[in-house]
Design a protein around this motif. Sequence first.
Motif, PDB file in Angstrom:
ATOM      1  N   THR A  30      11.130  -0.711  14.839  1.00 38.63           N
ATOM      2  CA  THR A  30      12.567  -0.971  14.986  1.00 38.63           C
ATOM      3  C   THR A  30      12.977  -2.334  14.437  1.00 38.63           C
ATOM      4  O   THR A  30      14.146  -2.551  14.148  1.00 38.63           O
ATOM      5  CB  THR A  30      12.976  -0.893  16.461  1.00 38.63           C
ATOM      6  N   ASN A  31      12.034  -3.234  14.301  1.00 37.79           N
ATOM      7  CA  ASN A  31      12.347  -4.600  13.901  1.00 37.79           C
ATOM      8  C   ASN A  31      12.295  -4.750  12.374  1.00 37.79           C
ATOM      9  O   ASN A  31      11.230  -4.672  11.771  1.00 37.79           O
ATOM     10  CB  ASN A  31      11.361  -5.559  14.557  1.00 37.79           C
ATOM     11  N   SER A  32      13.437  -4.982  11.760  1.00 32.25           N
ATOM     12  CA  SER A  32      13.492  -5.100  10.303  1.00 32.25           C
ATOM     13  C   SER A  32      12.871  -6.404   9.794  1.00 32.25           C
ATOM     14  O   SER A  32      12.720  -6.597   8.587  1.00 32.25           O
ATOM     15  CB  SER A  32      14.940  -5.005   9.828  1.00 32.25           C
ATOM     16  N   MET A  33      12.498  -7.298  10.715  1.00 37.29           N
ATOM     17  CA  MET A  33      11.863  -8.555  10.318  1.00 37.29           C
ATOM     18  C   MET A  33      10.359  -8.405  10.114  1.00 37.29           C
ATOM     19  O   MET A  33       9.707  -9.318   9.626  1.00 37.29           O
ATOM     20  CB  MET A  33      12.121  -9.627  11.382  1.00 37.29           C
TER      21      MET A  33
ATOM     22  N   LEU B 259       4.464   3.254   3.341  1.00 37.92           N
ATOM     23  CA  LEU B 259       5.524   2.559   4.050  1.00 37.92           C
ATOM     24  C   LEU B 259       6.876   2.980   3.504  1.00 37.92           C
ATOM     25  O   LEU B 259       7.120   2.900   2.299  1.00 37.92           O
ATOM     26  CB  LEU B 259       5.362   1.040   3.906  1.00 37.92           C
ATOM     27  N   ASN B 260       7.738   3.416   4.393  1.00 37.25           N
ATOM     28  CA  ASN B 260       9.117   3.770   4.034  1.00 37.25           C
ATOM     29  C   ASN B 260      10.031   2.807   4.786  1.00 37.25           C
ATOM     30  O   ASN B 260      10.341   3.005   5.961  1.00 37.25           O
ATOM     31  CB  ASN B 260       9.410   5.219   4.428  1.00 37.25           C
ATOM     32  N   LYS B 261      10.434   1.738   4.097  1.00 39.05           N
ATOM     33  CA  LYS B 261      11.207   0.694   4.760  1.00 39.05           C
ATOM     34  C   LYS B 261      12.576   1.167   5.204  1.00 39.05           C
ATOM     35  O   LYS B 261      13.071   0.771   6.260  1.00 39.05           O
ATOM     36  CB  LYS B 261      11.346  -0.525   3.845  1.00 39.05           C
ATOM     37  N   SER B 262      13.208   2.007   4.414  1.00 39.62           N
ATOM     38  CA  SER B 262      14.550   2.461   4.778  1.00 39.62           C
ATOM     39  C   SER B 262      14.508   3.268   6.065  1.00 39.62           C
ATOM     40  O   SER B 262      15.432   3.224   6.874  1.00 39.62           O
ATOM     41  CB  SER B 262      15.170   3.264   3.645  1.00 39.62           C
ATOM     42  N   ALA B 263      13.424   4.009   6.251  1.00 40.32           N
ATOM     43  CA  ALA B 263      13.279   4.812   7.467  1.00 40.32           C
ATOM     44  C   ALA B 263      12.554   4.065   8.570  1.00 40.32           C
ATOM     45  O   ALA B 263      12.405   4.581   9.679  1.00 40.32           O
ATOM     46  CB  ALA B 263      12.534   6.109   7.145  1.00 40.32           C
ATOM     47  N   LYS B 264      12.079   2.876   8.267  1.00 38.92           N
ATOM     48  CA  LYS B 264      11.253   2.092   9.204  1.00 38.92           C
ATOM     49  C   LYS B 264      10.101   2.946   9.725  1.00 38.92           C
ATOM     50  O   LYS B 264       9.891   3.096  10.942  1.00 38.92           O
ATOM     51  CB  LYS B 264      12.093   1.538  10.360  1.00 38.92           C
TER      52      LYS B 264
ATOM     53  N   PHE C  29      -4.511   2.476  16.121  1.00 36.25           N
ATOM     54  CA  PHE C  29      -3.370   1.655  16.506  1.00 36.25           C
ATOM     55  C   PHE C  29      -2.635   1.181  15.263  1.00 36.25           C
ATOM     56  O   PHE C  29      -3.241   0.652  14.329  1.00 36.25           O
ATOM     57  CB  PHE C  29      -3.822   0.425  17.297  1.00 36.25           C
ATOM     58  N   CYS C  30      -1.345   1.341  15.276  1.00 39.07           N
ATOM     59  CA  CYS C  30      -0.476   0.755  14.282  1.00 39.07           C
ATOM     60  C   CYS C  30      -0.036  -0.609  14.809  1.00 39.07           C
ATOM     61  O   CYS C  30       0.203  -0.762  16.010  1.00 39.07           O
ATOM     62  CB  CYS C  30       0.728   1.685  14.099  1.00 39.07           C
ATOM     63  N   ALA C  31       0.046  -1.599  13.935  1.00 39.02           N
ATOM     64  CA  ALA C  31       0.467  -2.935  14.360  1.00 39.02           C
ATOM     65  C   ALA C  31       1.381  -3.539  13.305  1.00 39.02           C
ATOM     66  O   ALA C  31       1.266  -3.235  12.113  1.00 39.02           O
ATOM     67  CB  ALA C  31      -0.739  -3.839  14.593  1.00 39.02           C
ATOM     68  N   ALA C  32       2.276  -4.385  13.743  1.00 39.59           N
ATOM     69  CA  ALA C  32       3.228  -5.010  12.826  1.00 39.59           C
ATOM     70  C   ALA C  32       3.358  -6.486  13.146  1.00 39.59           C
ATOM     71  O   ALA C  32       3.182  -6.903  14.297  1.00 39.59           O
ATOM     72  CB  ALA C  32       4.585  -4.324  12.932  1.00 39.59           C
ATOM     73  N   ARG C  33       3.656  -7.253  12.114  1.00 37.79           N
ATOM     74  CA  ARG C  33       3.774  -8.694  12.281  1.00 37.79           C
ATOM     75  C   ARG C  33       5.167  -9.145  11.874  1.00 37.79           C
ATOM     76  O   ARG C  33       5.714  -8.678  10.873  1.00 37.79           O
ATOM     77  CB  ARG C  33       2.735  -9.387  11.409  1.00 37.79           C
TER      78      ARG C  33
END
Lengths: 112, 114
Positions: free
Chosen positions: B26-29, B66-71, B89-93
């Motif tokens: 959910t975080n576009s950053m 990765l599909n950024k528009s769809a997050k 596990f998926c992880a994001a920074r």
Amino acid sequence: DAGITQSPRYKITETGRQVTLMCHQTWSHSYMFWYRQDLGHGLRLIYYSAAADITDKGEVPDGYVVSRSKTENFPLTLESATRSQTSVYFCASSSDLNEKLFFGSGTQLSVL
Amino acid sequence: DQQVKQNSPSLSVQEGRISILNCDYTNSMFDYFLWYKKYPAEGPTFLISISSIKDKNEDGRFTVFLNKSAKHLSLHIVPSQPGDSAVYFCAARVNGGSQGNLIFGKGTKLSVKP
């Protein structure tokens, strides 16, 4: 042996007791982290450290204390254990803040 | 609010077929995404990663899209092997985040049947 090691592997304690989980890494990584893994929550960050004597809170720090007097060690202390702290605890390290993490094998803690 | 979501707790696939594990955020950053694999009684191990400036990264049998528009990102394993049975596990920074930590999803348990 090189790598990141956690001890003990398993620990059973009682509510109200103090317990310390140990973490040691041999890579001289600057960054070290403590995560807990619970069903339905995945991995959540408790505390992390950028270098010796520098620590900061993560997502779920309440009830925990950390210290980092030496680069290679990052102990996690539960000052007065509660049942809600029953979990699997993972220590991790990385060479840089934005590099991938290397995890230890975990400590399974049960608080009765 | 959960920033990294793995909506499928489990997935079962036949050996030799493709496994597709999904992750939404959910975080576009977020600027960097990683997949970790975890066997029982072991710590998670890094599998593959992708920067937000790319839409695909491949490493052997593993490909992350990765599909950024769809997050949305997905991990493809082709062909699946029984040894791939693990929790993923998926992880994001967060780019420039003050905490610098990875945000993990809840994980998806993959079972590859012989």
